[in-house]
Design an enzyme around this catalytic site. Sequence first.
Site, PDB file in Angstrom:
ATOM      1  NE  ARG A   1       5.306 -54.753  22.036  1.00 13.99           N
ATOM      2  CZ  ARG A   1       5.942 -55.486  22.940  1.00 13.99           C
ATOM      3  NH1 ARG A   1       5.302 -55.600  24.117  1.00 13.99           N
ATOM      4  NH2 ARG A   1       7.108 -56.053  22.601  1.00 13.99           N
TER       5      ARG A   1
ATOM      6  NE  ARG B   1      12.391 -58.396  29.194  1.00  9.42           N
ATOM      7  CZ  ARG B   1      11.739 -58.311  27.924  1.00  9.42           C
ATOM      8  NH1 ARG B   1      10.502 -57.635  28.030  1.00  9.42           N
ATOM      9  NH2 ARG B   1      12.252 -58.698  26.722  1.00  9.42           N
TER      10      ARG B   1
ATOM     11  CG  ASP C   1       8.790 -65.403  23.990  1.00 10.54           C
ATOM     12  OD1 ASP C   1       8.674 -64.773  24.899  1.00 10.54           O
ATOM     13  OD2 ASP C   1       9.707 -64.818  23.141  1.00 10.54           O
TER      14      ASP C   1
ATOM     15  CB  CYS D   1       8.374 -54.629  30.753  1.00 11.69           C
ATOM     16  SG  CYS D   1       8.730 -56.153  30.669  1.00 11.69           S
TER      17      CYS D   1
ATOM     18  NE  ARG E   1      13.090 -55.217  28.367  1.00  3.91           N
ATOM     19  CZ  ARG E   1      13.400 -54.715  29.503  1.00  3.91           C
ATOM     20  NH1 ARG E   1      12.832 -53.572  30.085  1.00  3.91           N
ATOM     21  NH2 ARG E   1      14.488 -55.078  29.927  1.00  3.91           N
TER      22      ARG E   1
ATOM     23  CE  LYS F   1       8.085 -59.539  19.285  1.00  2.00           C
ATOM     24  NZ  LYS F   1       9.027 -59.042  20.365  1.00  2.00           N
ATOM     25  CG  ASN F   2      11.694 -61.417  19.617  1.00  2.00           C
ATOM     26  OD1 ASN F   2      11.100 -60.598  19.442  1.00  2.00           O
ATOM     27  ND2 ASN F   2      11.295 -62.379  20.416  1.00  2.00           N
TER      28      ASN F   2
END
Length: 418
Positions: free
Chosen positions: A397, A121, A305, A116, A92, A22-23
Site C-alpha cells: 500500500r 480515526r 509513521d 482501523c 481511508r 504517498k501521503n
Amino acid sequence: MDRLIIHGNKPLKGEVRISGAKNAALPIITASLLAAGESSVFRVPDLRDVATMGKLLENMGLSYHYAGGDVSIDTTGIRHFEAPYDLVRTMRASVLVLGPLLARYGKARVSLPGGCAIGARPINLHLMGLEKMGAKILLEAGYVVAKAGRLKGASLYFDTATVTGTENLMMAAALAKGTTVIENAAREPEVVDLADCLASMGAKIQGAGESIIEIEGVDELKPIRGHEVIPDRIEAGTFMAIAGATGGDLLLRGCRPDHLGAVMVKLREAGITFRETKRGIRVIGPEKLAPADIKTRPYPGFPTDMQAQFMALMALADGTSIIKETVFENRFMHVAELRRMGAIIDIDGGTASVKGVGALKGAPVMATDLRASASLVVAALRADGESIIDRIYHLDRGYERMDEKLRKVGAEVERVTS
Ligand code: EPU
C-alpha cells in the site's frame, strides 16, 4: 496473497532511490477535482493506495491514467459524486474527495471510514470545518451526505492538528467565497506540497507549513500542470532504519533531509552516521546500536509513521529505550510480532519499554498495517535465519517495490505468491 521470505544478517550496501510521497500524492490527485479539464502529476509512486485512488476517480466517471510515475486525470466526464464503502474501507485517504467535490460540485456522498488497525480515526474535524463553511451534512446508512451552495470562508480551529483534515479544508476553502483561516493546522511537508500544487492552480494560500493557514477563495482554478510530488520522508526514514539495523552503508538518492529533522536526530543518537553528499545522503549503520527514547508528535516532531520501524531498531540496541505513541491510540500492533522474533517489549498504555537484545531470530510473522509491516522488514533483515512476513499487501500500500530495492543493495528477500 503475497508474502516475503527474508534471510537476515546480510551486509547491505549500495544506492536506493526514494520514491514520491504517498501521503502527498493522494491529496494532490484529489485536487484535480477542483478544476475543469486535464491535470497531470509527476513522480507519483506506483502503490496500491494510489491505484485505489485511481479506481475511486474512475468510479466517479473521470478518466485516469498512470504510467511510470506520471498521472493524468480528466475531470470532464464526472457524473457520480460518491466514494463507496468498498474503496474507503481499503483506503481511508478516500475521504480527501469530500472537500473538493463539495467545493466544486456542491454535493458529495462519502462512506464513513470507521476504525482501523491503528485507532478510531474519526473525521469529525473535517465535517465541523465544512459545516462552518456552509455545508449541510447528514449521516445516512454509514455515509456522509453533504450538500452546499458556494462554500463561504470561515474561521476554523482544530482541537487536534489533523493532516487530511487540514488538506480537505484547504482544498474546499480554495474555491469558497471569502477568506478561511485554519488555526492549529497540520504542518507536515505533505500539507505544504498540496498548498504549492494548489497555488500553481491559482489558489491564494498563505502560511502552509505553519500552524495558521489563510486561504482567500477564488472563483475558478486551473488544472494541475505537471506538479512533481515531494520525496517520501517515511520511505527514506525506513531505509535509514534498515541501514542502522544491518550495519549497512546506503546512499539514499532524491530524499529531503530537511523533512527528516527529528528522525535523523534520534537515529544519530542511536549511533547512525549521516554524510550529505552531492549524490544523496549516505547512511552508515554502527556495529552496536545505542538506545534512544522517542515520543511521537505531529510535524516537526517525531512522526508516528516511523514509530514501528524505530522500535524494531531499538529492539536490537544495547540498552533500554522508551517509546511513547501520542498520535494514535492503538499503534503497537507490531509489538506481538516483534516479540515472536525475540524482542523484549513491555507495553503500558501508550508507552513501550524496549529492552534491546542485540540480535533477533527469524520467525513467521504477520503484517497488520502498513508501518507495522515495515518494522517487521527492518527486524527480519537483522535476524538470524529465515523470516516469513505474511499479508505483505499492507507493505505494498505504501512502499514502492520495497523488495526489489532491498535486493539491489544485497538483501536476501524473496516474494512468494500463494
Ligand atoms: N483526529 C480527530 N478528528 C478528526 C481527524 C483526526 O480526532 O476529524 C485525530 C486522529 O484520531 C489522530 C490525530 O487526530 O489521533 C491525527 O490524525 P490525522 O487526521 O492527522 O491523521 P490522518 O490525516 O488520518 C495522516 C496520514 C497517516 C499519518 C497521520 C499522522 C495520509 C493519507 N495519512 O492520516 O499516514 O499516520 O496523518 O501523521 O496522509 C501511513 O501513511 O501509514 C499513515 C497512517
